[in-house]
Design an enzyme around this catalytic site. Structure first.
Site, PDB file in Angstrom:
ATOM      1  N   TYR A 192      -2.121  -0.470  10.086  1.00 61.61           N
ATOM      2  CA  TYR A 192      -2.538  -1.153   8.759  1.00 61.61           C
ATOM      3  C   TYR A 192      -0.946  -0.764   7.699  1.00 61.61           C
ATOM      4  CZ  TYR A 192      -4.517  -0.696   3.593  1.00 61.61           C
ATOM      5  OH  TYR A 192      -4.049  -1.278   2.519  1.00 61.61           O
TER       6      TYR A 192
ATOM      7  N   SER B  85       0.688  -1.320  -0.166  1.00 64.63           N
ATOM      8  CA  SER B  85      -0.023  -0.067   0.049  1.00 64.63           C
ATOM      9  C   SER B  85       0.892   0.888  -0.004  1.00 64.63           C
ATOM     10  CB  SER B  85      -1.177   0.160   1.087  1.00 64.63           C
ATOM     11  OG  SER B  85      -1.958   0.913   1.215  1.00 64.63           O
TER      12      SER B  85
END
Length: 335
Positions: A152, A127
């Site tokens: 995350y 990501s």
């Protein structure tokens, strides 16, 4: 090829499964169908390819080590694409354990399955969130990313490190893809385009964080899928020029690589909202709010490596992508 796609009822996983099936691959999909967002949307995505003759679907969680081992032993995959993960930056603040269980423990089960079953190539979702506190733009895979701003992001960085260990120890080719703000038809309801469109159509205020001063490298779903497939077909190779005295963060002496997949053209959030307004023909009511914990102000992908190694860069403009999403949204929800 026989390909395992984890997260196959998800936004990217479903779109990827369709493209792989269209070109003649056999696809086995895994998804746990959790309720992080509307499970009916996942079922609707899945319905597009569930009955394809070359598709098999397994409802399970990659946290289930025994189940993952059995699937690898049964199907003997050529390639694996791991897209299953607990998504969302802000939810990781509320429910950190689910991120460790899915994104770290679950990913280790996938790595073990690949290791023990001679998988040719593992491609996995990282990501743009891993860039965290980095402010040098555009974000380059050759820069260190050691200051994540959310759990995350930390789990995605962990995935990259775990994959490297397996590539080094077992000569398993692995490639991590850092996705930049993916959007488009069948997208996630917790993402800006989906939420903004829903609120504008229902006359509700949209919540605009950082007072609209975000810049995002919005990347259309079809561009993401095309990038995944090009990378998947070319297993990672070791970099013969890699030097431990001057280590490159995007390659290794092991068969391990990292790439950004982004539009390479960030736009202001207010401009993005304006595209939605123009497409809907409705002016948004805005509630301007401060930056949320875990968010970064700007993202901008350096895709020079993707272009050099795969002769590929995303092509869909935000104007076209927003139009395609709004048309899908109106049709899907019968508005």
């Amino acid at each position: 090829m026989r390909v395992l796609v984890t997260g196959s009822a998800g936004f990217i996983g479903s779109a990827l499964s369709i493209k792989l099936l269209e070109r003649g691959d056999e696809v086995v999909g895994i998804d746990n169908h959790n309720d992080y967002y509307d499970p009916l949307l996942k079922e609707a995505r899945l319905a597009r390819h569930l009955n394809h003759v070359n598709y098999s679907h397994i409802r399970m969680d990659i946290e289930d080590k025994k189940g993952v081992d059995e699937i690898f032993n049964e199907y003997k995959f050529n390639n694996v694409v791991n897209l299953a993960a607990q998504a969302g930056v802000r939810y990781s603040i509320e429910n950190p354990h689910s991120y460790i269980n899915s994104n770290v423990v679950g990913f280790n089960h996938i790595l073990e399955g690949c290791r023990h079953n001679n998988v040719d190539h593992l491609v996995y979702a990282s990501s743009s969130s891993v860039y965290g506190n980095n402010t040098n733009m555009p974000f380059s895979v050759h820069d260190d990313v050691n200051h994540p701003l959310s759990l995350y992001a930390a789990t995605k960085k962990a995935n990259e490190l775990m994959a490297h260990a397996y590539s080094h120890l077992y000569a398993l080719p692995t490639t991590g893809l850092r996705f930049f703000t993916v959007y488009g038809p069948w997208g996630r309801p917790d993402m800006a385009l989906f939420m903004f469109t829903k609120c504008i159509l229902s006359g509700q205020k949209i919540q605009v964080y950082n007072y609209g001063n975000h810049r995002r490298d919005f990347t259309y779903i079809d561009d993401i899928v095309e990038g995944i497939i090009r990378v998947l077909d070319n297993p990672a190779k070791s970099n013969p020029n890699w030097d431990g005295n001057n280590p490159d963060s995007a390659s290794s002496s092991a068969p391990w690589r990292l790439y950004n997949i982004g539009n390479n053209s960030p736009i202001e959030l207010m401009e993005y909202i304006q595209e939605i307004e123009n497409t809907l023909g409705i002016k948004a009511k805005k509630e301007l709010l401060p930056l949320q914990p875990g968010d970064v102000p700007d993202t901008f992908a350096d895709i020079s490596d993707l272009l050099k190694d795969f002769n590929y860069k995303p092509t869909v403009s935000v104007k076209e992508g927003v139009k395609n999403f709004v048309e899908w949204y109106r049709e899907h929800y019968k508005l």
